[in-house]
Design a protein around this motif. Structure first.
Motif, PDB file in Angstrom:
ATOM      1  N   GLU A   1       0.861  -1.190   0.000  1.00 47.61           N
ATOM      2  CA  GLU A   1       0.000   0.000   0.000  1.00 47.61           C
ATOM      3  C   GLU A   1       0.895   1.237   0.000  1.00 47.61           C
ATOM      4  O   GLU A   1       1.716   1.413   0.902  1.00 47.61           O
ATOM      5  CB  GLU A   1      -0.875  -0.017   1.255  1.00 47.61           C
ATOM      6  CG  GLU A   1      -1.753   1.226   1.373  1.00 47.61           C
ATOM      7  CD  GLU A   1      -2.597   1.224   2.657  1.00 47.61           C
ATOM      8  OE1 GLU A   1      -2.746   0.149   3.291  1.00 47.61           O
ATOM      9  OE2 GLU A   1      -3.090   2.314   3.010  1.00 47.61           O
TER      10      GLU A   1
ATOM     11  N   ILE B   1      -0.936   3.379  11.222  1.00 44.77           N
ATOM     12  CA  ILE B   1      -1.458   2.013  11.078  1.00 44.77           C
ATOM     13  C   ILE B   1      -2.070   1.519  12.392  1.00 44.77           C
ATOM     14  O   ILE B   1      -3.078   0.809  12.385  1.00 44.77           O
ATOM     15  CB  ILE B   1      -0.332   1.064  10.594  1.00 44.77           C
ATOM     16  CG1 ILE B   1       0.200   1.550   9.248  1.00 44.77           C
ATOM     17  CG2 ILE B   1      -0.842  -0.371  10.485  1.00 44.77           C
ATOM     18  CD1 ILE B   1      -0.869   1.837   8.211  1.00 44.77           C
TER      19      ILE B   1
ATOM     20  N   ARG C   1      -5.713   2.064  12.841  1.00 45.63           N
ATOM     21  CA  ARG C   1      -6.661   1.264  12.061  1.00 45.63           C
ATOM     22  C   ARG C   1      -7.179   0.047  12.818  1.00 45.63           C
ATOM     23  O   ARG C   1      -8.116  -0.599  12.377  1.00 45.63           O
ATOM     24  CB  ARG C   1      -5.983   0.752  10.782  1.00 45.63           C
ATOM     25  CG  ARG C   1      -5.737   1.817   9.746  1.00 45.63           C
ATOM     26  CD  ARG C   1      -5.175   1.133   8.521  1.00 45.63           C
ATOM     27  NE  ARG C   1      -4.874   2.074   7.465  1.00 45.63           N
ATOM     28  CZ  ARG C   1      -4.240   1.744   6.340  1.00 45.63           C
ATOM     29  NH1 ARG C   1      -3.836   0.485   6.146  1.00 45.63           N
ATOM     30  NH2 ARG C   1      -3.994   2.638   5.427  1.00 45.63           N
TER      31      ARG C   1
ATOM     32  N   LEU D   1      -3.948  -5.765  12.692  1.00 44.33           N
ATOM     33  CA  LEU D   1      -3.439  -6.057  11.346  1.00 44.33           C
ATOM     34  C   LEU D   1      -3.965  -7.413  10.900  1.00 44.33           C
ATOM     35  O   LEU D   1      -4.163  -8.311  11.728  1.00 44.33           O
ATOM     36  CB  LEU D   1      -1.912  -6.109  11.372  1.00 44.33           C
ATOM     37  CG  LEU D   1      -1.215  -4.767  11.636  1.00 44.33           C
ATOM     38  CD1 LEU D   1       0.187  -4.987  12.188  1.00 44.33           C
ATOM     39  CD2 LEU D   1      -1.158  -3.965  10.345  1.00 44.33           C
TER      40      LEU D   1
ATOM     41  N   SER E   1       0.980  -6.934   6.729  1.00 47.98           N
ATOM     42  CA  SER E   1       0.760  -5.752   5.890  1.00 47.98           C
ATOM     43  C   SER E   1       2.076  -5.231   5.350  1.00 47.98           C
ATOM     44  O   SER E   1       3.123  -5.374   5.982  1.00 47.98           O
ATOM     45  CB  SER E   1       0.101  -4.635   6.700  1.00 47.98           C
ATOM     46  OG  SER E   1      -1.161  -5.024   7.154  1.00 47.98           O
TER      47      SER E   1
ATOM     48  N   PHE F   1       3.862  -1.793   3.233  1.00 51.28           N
ATOM     49  CA  PHE F   1       3.684  -0.385   2.871  1.00 51.28           C
ATOM     50  C   PHE F   1       4.875   0.126   2.068  1.00 51.28           C
ATOM     51  O   PHE F   1       6.007  -0.313   2.274  1.00 51.28           O
ATOM     52  CB  PHE F   1       3.497   0.457   4.139  1.00 51.28           C
ATOM     53  CG  PHE F   1       2.362  -0.019   4.972  1.00 51.28           C
ATOM     54  CD1 PHE F   1       1.061   0.353   4.677  1.00 51.28           C
ATOM     55  CD2 PHE F   1       2.589  -0.893   6.036  1.00 51.28           C
ATOM     56  CE1 PHE F   1      -0.001  -0.124   5.432  1.00 51.28           C
ATOM     57  CE2 PHE F   1       1.541  -1.371   6.792  1.00 51.28           C
ATOM     58  CZ  PHE F   1       0.236  -0.984   6.487  1.00 51.28           C
TER      59      PHE F   1
ATOM     60  N   CYS G   1       7.274  -3.746   6.461  1.00 54.71           N
ATOM     61  CA  CYS G   1       6.473  -4.966   6.580  1.00 54.71           C
ATOM     62  C   CYS G   1       6.099  -5.184   8.037  1.00 54.71           C
ATOM     63  O   CYS G   1       6.932  -5.003   8.936  1.00 54.71           O
ATOM     64  CB  CYS G   1       7.294  -6.143   6.048  1.00 54.71           C
ATOM     65  SG  CYS G   1       6.382  -7.687   6.012  1.00 54.71           S
TER      66      CYS G   1
ATOM     67  N   GLY H   1       4.024  -8.029  10.592  1.00 53.94           N
ATOM     68  CA  GLY H   1       3.416  -9.365  10.622  1.00 53.94           C
ATOM     69  C   GLY H   1       4.091 -10.227  11.671  1.00 53.94           C
ATOM     70  O   GLY H   1       4.553  -9.728  12.693  1.00 53.94           O
TER      71      GLY H   1
ATOM     72  N   THR I   1       8.061  -6.036  13.067  1.00 50.79           N
ATOM     73  CA  THR I   1       8.168  -5.143  11.906  1.00 50.79           C
ATOM     74  C   THR I   1       9.590  -5.166  11.352  1.00 50.79           C
ATOM     75  O   THR I   1      10.556  -5.473  12.056  1.00 50.79           O
ATOM     76  CB  THR I   1       7.787  -3.686  12.254  1.00 50.79           C
ATOM     77  OG1 THR I   1       8.686  -3.194  13.261  1.00 50.79           O
ATOM     78  CG2 THR I   1       6.360  -3.568  12.761  1.00 50.79           C
TER      79      THR I   1
END
Ligand code: ATP
Ligand code: MG
Length: 302
Positions: free
Chosen positions: A53, A128, A131, A134, A139, A141, A169, A171, A267
């Motif tokens: 994204e 993020i 939001r 995840l 995700s 970016f 990244c 996850g 991350t």
């Protein structure tokens, strides 16, 4: 002869870089920008199918979020804050008087809510986190920003305002470490296609002060940071043109980034120093792009 000064002087003479009178603050010619644009297209070609994204933030970030990031604990020497005049008419008269007599007129400047962005990904994490959780698959970016670091230097590859392209990244541990390894491989392949000799080495950030030594050791011992190095101003000390950083779950904890199952996100980020890569190309293939090897020109411009 000082090699660094001479490469910088040649860059000024050719017009590729434009002297502003401040070390590390340069204008760039259309030709220089064209190389950066072409290189960013190459990044897109290598990473485009990953479905990142894209987001673009301005080169200033929310001061409160900068404070929360802990940057001032680790790198106070590099930070740049934005200050403004917020006074009355009387204050204004004093300010002008100060400037008139050559006194320090900046003392009355007050901090604004904006701090210069130190790395392209800093505004991302709090964005993020807002939001919510995840997705389980993680995700990805795609970011690019001007970054500020107060490290004035005659080395043209060490600038105070420069552009960083980044992929970030989020996850699980294996998800983000796979991502980092994939980009190390891609970075080597990209530079090979550009005729640039690289080495990858473990690295560390310049954590401030005595307390910072521990963080340096930890970062190195745990292989948290790697760099892709290309000789630009010194063959003995090649320049980091990309970095590959694994933050474990430290950013996940700090910013409250969680996966769908409730676990804290790990991350990782990979950063391209866009000016450095352009400078590496000019250093290796010459200041005239029309004379660059045909295969390099083809990689960049088709
Ligand atoms: P260095 O060790 O050379 O100071 P760094 O470890 O501070 O680099 P990172 O924080 O990992 O760099 O930033 C990502 C990338 O941004 C670097 O690999 C580099 O290509 C680029 N970069 C960092 N600092 C500068 C700078 N002062 N001028 C130009 N590019 C930079
Ligand atoms: Mg640095």
């Amino acid at each position: 002869m000082d090699m660094q000064t001479s490469f910088l002087d040649r860059l000024f003479e050719s017009g590729l870089l434009i002297d502003t009178g401040v070390d590390g603050l340069y204008g760039r010619s259309g030709q220089f920008e064209d190389v950066i644009t072409a290189f960013e297209r190459l990044i897109d070609k290598f990473g485009g199918a990953d479905g990142a994204e894209a987001m673009r933030f301005p080169p200033g970030m929310n001061r409160a979020l900068f404070e929360k990031s802990g940057y001032m604990k680790s790198f106070p020497q590099l930070a740049g804050t934005v200050h403004s005049f917020c006074g009355s008419e009387l204050d204004h008269m004093n300010l002008l008087q100060c400037m008139e007599v050559g006194d320090d007129w900046t003392k009355g400047q007050e901090a604004t809510n904006i701090v210069l962005t130190p790395a392209a990904c800093y505004p991302l994490y709090p964005t993020i986190a807002k939001r919510g959780n995840l997705p389980a698959k993680g995700s990805l970016f795609d970011l690019q920003s001007y970054c500020f670091r107060h490290e004035p230097s005659k080395d043209p590859a060490r600038q105070q305002l420069f552009r960083m392209r980044e992929y970030v990244c989020m996850g699980t541990e294996s998800h983000v470490t796979d991502f980092r390894q994939r980009w190390m491989d891609r970075g080597v392949e990209m530079m090979k296609q550009l005729g640039l000799e690289v080495v990858i080495d473990v690295a560390n950030d310049p954590f401030f002060g005595r307390g910072g030594k521990m963080m340096v050791n930890n970062q190195r011992d745990q292989n948290l940071k790697f760099e892709l190095l290309i000789p630009i101003t010194s063959a003995a000390k090649p320049t980091a043109c990309m970095s590959f950083n694994y933050h474990q779950d430290s950013f996940g904890q700090k910013w409250d980034l969680n996966l769908e199952d409730g676990s804290v996100a790990h991350t990782a980020c990979v950063g391209f120093g866009l000016e450095r890569i352009a400078l590496a190309l000019f250093h290796h293939h010459g200041l005239d792009v029309t004379e660059w090897p045909a295969n390099v020109r083809k990689t960049l411009w088709g």
